[in-house]
Design a protein around this motif. Structure first.
Motif, PDB file in Angstrom:
ATOM      1  N   HIS A 476       0.807  -1.228   0.000  1.00 20.62           N
ATOM      2  CA  HIS A 476       0.000   0.000   0.000  1.00 20.62           C
ATOM      3  C   HIS A 476       0.835   1.272   0.000  1.00 20.62           C
ATOM      4  O   HIS A 476       0.357   2.317  -0.408  1.00 20.62           O
ATOM      5  N   GLY A 477       2.068   1.189   0.465  1.00 20.21           N
ATOM      6  CA  GLY A 477       2.816   2.440   0.532  1.00 20.21           C
ATOM      7  C   GLY A 477       4.307   2.205   0.609  1.00 20.21           C
ATOM      8  O   GLY A 477       4.770   1.095   0.874  1.00 20.21           O
ATOM      9  N   VAL A 478       5.048   3.270   0.369  1.00 23.65           N
ATOM     10  CA  VAL A 478       6.506   3.223   0.409  1.00 23.65           C
ATOM     11  C   VAL A 478       6.970   4.228   1.447  1.00 23.65           C
ATOM     12  O   VAL A 478       6.583   5.396   1.405  1.00 23.65           O
ATOM     13  N   PHE A 479       7.794   3.761   2.367  1.00 28.31           N
ATOM     14  CA  PHE A 479       8.319   4.660   3.393  1.00 28.31           C
ATOM     15  C   PHE A 479       9.549   5.389   2.885  1.00 28.31           C
ATOM     16  O   PHE A 479      10.292   4.885   2.044  1.00 28.31           O
ATOM     17  N   GLY A 480       9.754   6.578   3.392  1.00 25.59           N
ATOM     18  CA  GLY A 480      10.945   7.336   3.034  1.00 25.59           C
ATOM     19  C   GLY A 480      12.067   7.064   4.011  1.00 25.59           C
ATOM     20  O   GLY A 480      11.867   6.518   5.060  1.00 25.59           O
TER      21      GLY A 480
ATOM     22  N   GLY B  58      17.729   7.676  -4.209  1.00 29.78           N
ATOM     23  CA  GLY B  58      18.673   6.739  -4.824  1.00 29.78           C
ATOM     24  C   GLY B  58      18.013   5.390  -4.960  1.00 29.78           C
ATOM     25  O   GLY B  58      17.064   5.082  -4.241  1.00 29.78           O
ATOM     26  N   GLY B  59      18.470   4.580  -5.874  1.00 28.25           N
ATOM     27  CA  GLY B  59      17.897   3.245  -6.061  1.00 28.25           C
ATOM     28  C   GLY B  59      16.446   3.329  -6.461  1.00 28.25           C
ATOM     29  O   GLY B  59      16.077   4.083  -7.357  1.00 28.25           O
ATOM     30  N   ALA B  60      15.581   2.581  -5.757  1.00 34.83           N
ATOM     31  CA  ALA B  60      14.154   2.625  -6.076  1.00 34.83           C
ATOM     32  C   ALA B  60      13.560   3.990  -5.751  1.00 34.83           C
ATOM     33  O   ALA B  60      12.509   4.348  -6.258  1.00 34.83           O
ATOM     34  N   GLY B  61      14.248   4.739  -4.896  1.00 34.85           N
ATOM     35  CA  GLY B  61      13.770   6.072  -4.526  1.00 34.85           C
ATOM     36  C   GLY B  61      13.749   7.050  -5.677  1.00 34.85           C
ATOM     37  O   GLY B  61      13.117   8.091  -5.586  1.00 34.85           O
ATOM     38  N   THR B  62      14.449   6.731  -6.782  1.00 37.41           N
ATOM     39  CA  THR B  62      14.381   7.618  -7.936  1.00 37.41           C
ATOM     40  C   THR B  62      12.979   7.645  -8.519  1.00 37.41           C
ATOM     41  O   THR B  62      12.586   8.619  -9.133  1.00 37.41           O
ATOM     42  N   VAL B  63      12.238   6.550  -8.321  1.00 38.42           N
ATOM     43  CA  VAL B  63      10.892   6.481  -8.881  1.00 38.42           C
ATOM     44  C   VAL B  63       9.864   6.962  -7.862  1.00 38.42           C
ATOM     45  O   VAL B  63       9.021   7.799  -8.170  1.00 38.42           O
TER      46      VAL B  63
END
Lengths: 480, 252
Positions: A476-480, B58-63
């Protein structure tokens, strides 16, 4: 009064009394427009009859047109005794398109207890005819589709005098198509030029400008030009001058603008409009002219502009207030000018506010950008992901039931081994709002893979009872 | 050239350069991170107001740009005043941003349909003055656009934060292209803090300062934003599990 009780409106002329309006219940009983009142009373026992009040009707229609002028389009006028005509060109996108505009309009009127039919067409005549003949609540005639849409319509929707209509009927002409196929000269000779004019207006062969409704309360400033103007700088100069005039007039009345229209009359009799809305009543010439000049590039001057009119369509009382001056406190910045600028460019501006709901996607509500500050924030102590997927995505999971976090999961084709996990955080369906969620449960876990990427995954269901959910896993979500 | 004169000469040259850059009038307007090691690396001892800063994941964080958004939110939370947040995609989950200390009453969102709308709204927000920070989520940031934003920010002293996020991870090579922004950061996630019990500890980031005007690049390992948007430096743990995996994944 009960809804199913038949009701008719009676018009009077001398000693003649006839029905000028019927409601649905009365229509079902066979009462028709134009029927003598005595005949109607003979058909229906204890029929409720109301005397017609044409002047009150006209006043109400004008009020309605004024409302539409504020809400929907800068060019609105009263059409006959029973309709409103508006130029939606350049105004429909604000409501999400033509279809949404008219369905919103009809629904808005229904909310006020009025039944209405609406149509959008290339010409005034076509829209007039379609609304009065078709039974559909909303009709959108595609651009260039007028000829096809109106051929089958009866001729009484042509805005012709009753005598002419009667005469044409006697000749055996029933539909617009038949009439338009007739040779023009004999028809004109017999019935005058009106028939040809109405037909031309209907098919768009003759321009029929809508003279916008204006009331004495509307404050406006206008400028006529000896020589047509066209350069952007010249337009900007005169817009500023008009704004100055308008604000001066508003000041004498103690008003501020909430919505203003700049109507641009071109030499070729084409009218364009720029509408600027403001979050709060404003009388500051600089702000107002910035909003209007911001969109000068939208104006197509063509062969030149001969007249500029600036109208304060919506004005509200504005009191001058002394600015609170303090040496210690930080000044509170008023962001409404920025909100106005961005909002008039078509950006969607909003703030968010918490809603007392445990279901994540329902816990955020949008409010207006200048709404009162509530000071409320989310009470949840549990970590929340900074990106929430609009639709939770299915993941393939290896996990122990009932309450273990996943050991391995595959999302978007990538297999991830879970190193650390937290949970479950159980969230129940809101059965008090949605009966279908009576047993629904979601178990949320925070999982972290080997690379340190943290995700918010949930299992639909409590892991034991199949009634609580499908037991499928979702991300459901991606944490920062 | 004798070495005795050099400090004075360098000082003079610095003054002249600062004068040419036109920033002399509005010096010292910075927002310190409160982490000594980071502030030392930034000219003026903090993140400059009246400048444009770029952040990417960075990594998947680029998306997804999840960590980058949180980093930007932490900065905005520590500033004072209203924040304009311009975006085109609506996947930002505000409860998480609120957990980084940015109160929902302070943020006005401006949702546009196109990238260009975001750029235009950001410029308008930056040149409005009176805002503490303007955050924009962008895919492309061309040189010309970034210079306009930088100039607008310089004029009013509002901080501009650009969160870069791409549609695909391969497009992130765009981040190497030059822009006029004052600093450029990359935030990559690290395995979270070890807890003595099972569970996920405080999130940790590898923060790379990839570019800074009048400064040098640096890398920091940090604990992610706390409830007031503050970062903290973490002691290097010697027994940290294989860092080679995330370093490798970042390079890909």
């Amino acid at each position: 009064m009960p809804v199913d009780h038949p009701l008719v409106v009676i018009s009077k002329s001398g000693s003649k009394r006839w029905i000028s309006a019927v409601d649905t219940a009365a229509r079902k009983l066979g009462l028709k427009l134009g029927m003598p009142a005595s005949k109607a009373q003979a058909i229906v026992a204890n029929l409720t009859m109301i005397d017609a009040d044409p002047s009150a009707d006209a006043a109400a229609l004008e009020r309605l047109a004024l409302w539409a002028l504020r809400q929907y389009s800068p060019v609105v006028a009263v059409d006959g005794t029973d309709g409103i005509v508006m130029d939606t060109e350049g105004a429909d996108h604000l409501q999400g398109g033509e279809a949404l505009l008219i369905s919103g309009l009809v629904n808005g009127l229904r909310g006020r207890g009025l039944t209405a039919r609406a149509a959008v067409a290339d010409t005034w005549g076509a829209a007039h005819a379609i609304t009065r003949v078709t039974s559909a609540e909303t009709t959108v005639v595609p651009v260039g589709g007028v000829a096809k849409a109106v051929t089958a319509l009866p001729i009484h929707c042509l805005r012709l005098p009753p005598d002419t209509i009667h005469g044409l009927r006697v000749m055996g002409i029933e539909t617009v198509g038949e009439l338009s196929a007739m040779p023009r000269a004999p028809v004109t000779l017999r019935y005058g030029p009106e028939v040809g004019r109405r037909l031309d207006q209907l098919f768009g062969r003759m321009a029929e400008p809508i003279e916008p409704l204006r009331t004495p309360e509307l404050v406006e400033a206008a400028k006529h030009f000896q020589e047509p103007i066209g350069a952007a700088e010249t337009i900007a100069k005169y817009v500023r001058r008009l704004v100055g005039e308008l604000t001066a007039k508003l000041e004498t009345r103690g008003l501020g603008v909430r919505r203003s229209d700049l109507v641009i009359h071109r030499v070729d009799n084409i009218r364009q409009c720029i509408r600027a809305g403001l979050a709060k009543p404003v009388r500051d010439p600089a702000r107002l002219s910035k909003l209007l000049c911001d969109r000068i590039e939208k104006i197509d001057p063509g062969f030149g502009i001969e007249r500029l009119v600036l109208v304060a369509i919506m004005a509200e009382p504005l009191e001058e207030r002394q600015a609170a001056s303090s040496l210690i406190e930080e000044p509170i910045v008023d962001v409404t000018p920025l909100v106005d600028i961005l909002g008039n460019r078509g950006q969607r501006l909003y703030r968010v506010t918490p809603v007392a709901s445990d279901v994540p996607e329902r816990s955020v509500m949008r409010i207006g950008p200048t709404a009162d500050e509530t000071g409320a924030t989310w009470a949840a102590k549990w970590p929340r992901p900074s990106r929430l997927l609009a639709n939770p995505e299915r993941i393939d999971v290896t996990a122990l039931l009932p309450d273990q976090p996943p050991a391995v999961f595959t999302w978007r084709g990538k297999r991830r081994r879970v190193r650390r996990a937290d949970g479950p955080e159980r969230i129940f369906g809101e059965w008090w709002l949605r009966p279908r969620e009576h047993a629904a449960v979601r178990d949320y876990f925070v999982v972290e893979d080997e690379a340190g990427e943290r995700y918010w995954v949930y299992r639909a269901g409590d892991g034991v009872d199949a009634d609580t959910g499908s037991h499928l896993w979702f991300l459901h979500g991606v944490f920062g | 050239m004798s070495r005795v004169h050099s400090p004075r000469v360098i000082e003079e040259l610095r003054d002249r350069i600062a004068h040419l850059e036109g920033g002399a009038a509005k010096k010292a307007a910075v927002l310190p991170f409160g982490v000594r090691e980071m502030d030392e690396r930034l000219p003026g001892g903090g993140l400059a107001y009246g400048a444009l800063h770029e952040v990417a994941g960075g990594g998947a964080g680029t998306v997804d740009g999840a960590a980058a958004a949180l980093f930007a939110a932490g900065i905005a939370a520590r500033s004072k005043g209203k924040v304009l947040w311009c975006l085109t995609r609506r996947d930002l989950f505000f409860p998480a941003i609120a957990q980084a200390g940015l109160h929902p009453d302070r943020v006005i969102f401006c949702e546009g349909d196109k990238e260009e709308d975001v750029l235009a709204s950001m410029e308008e927000g930056l040149s409005f003055g009176g805002l503490a920070a303007v955050v924009g989520e962008l895919v492309r940031l061309p040189m010309v656009a970034s210079r306009r934003l930088q100039l607008a920010a310089e004029k009013t002293g509002t901080m501009g934060l650009v969160v870069r996020r791409w549609r695909r991870q391969t497009e992130a090579s765009d981040f190497g292209n030059p822009t006029a922004s004052t600093t450029r950061w990359r935030v990559s996630v690290l395995p979270s803090e070890e807890l003595p019990v099972a569970g996920v500890g405080r999130a940790r980031w590898l923060l790379e300062l990839m570019r800074v005007k009048a400064g040098e690049c640096a890398e920091f390992e940090l604990g992610a934003c706390d409830a007031k948007g503050r970062l903290c430096l973490l002691p290097h743990s010697a027994n940290r599990p294989d860092t080679s995996t995330w370093k490798g994944s970042r390079a890909s």
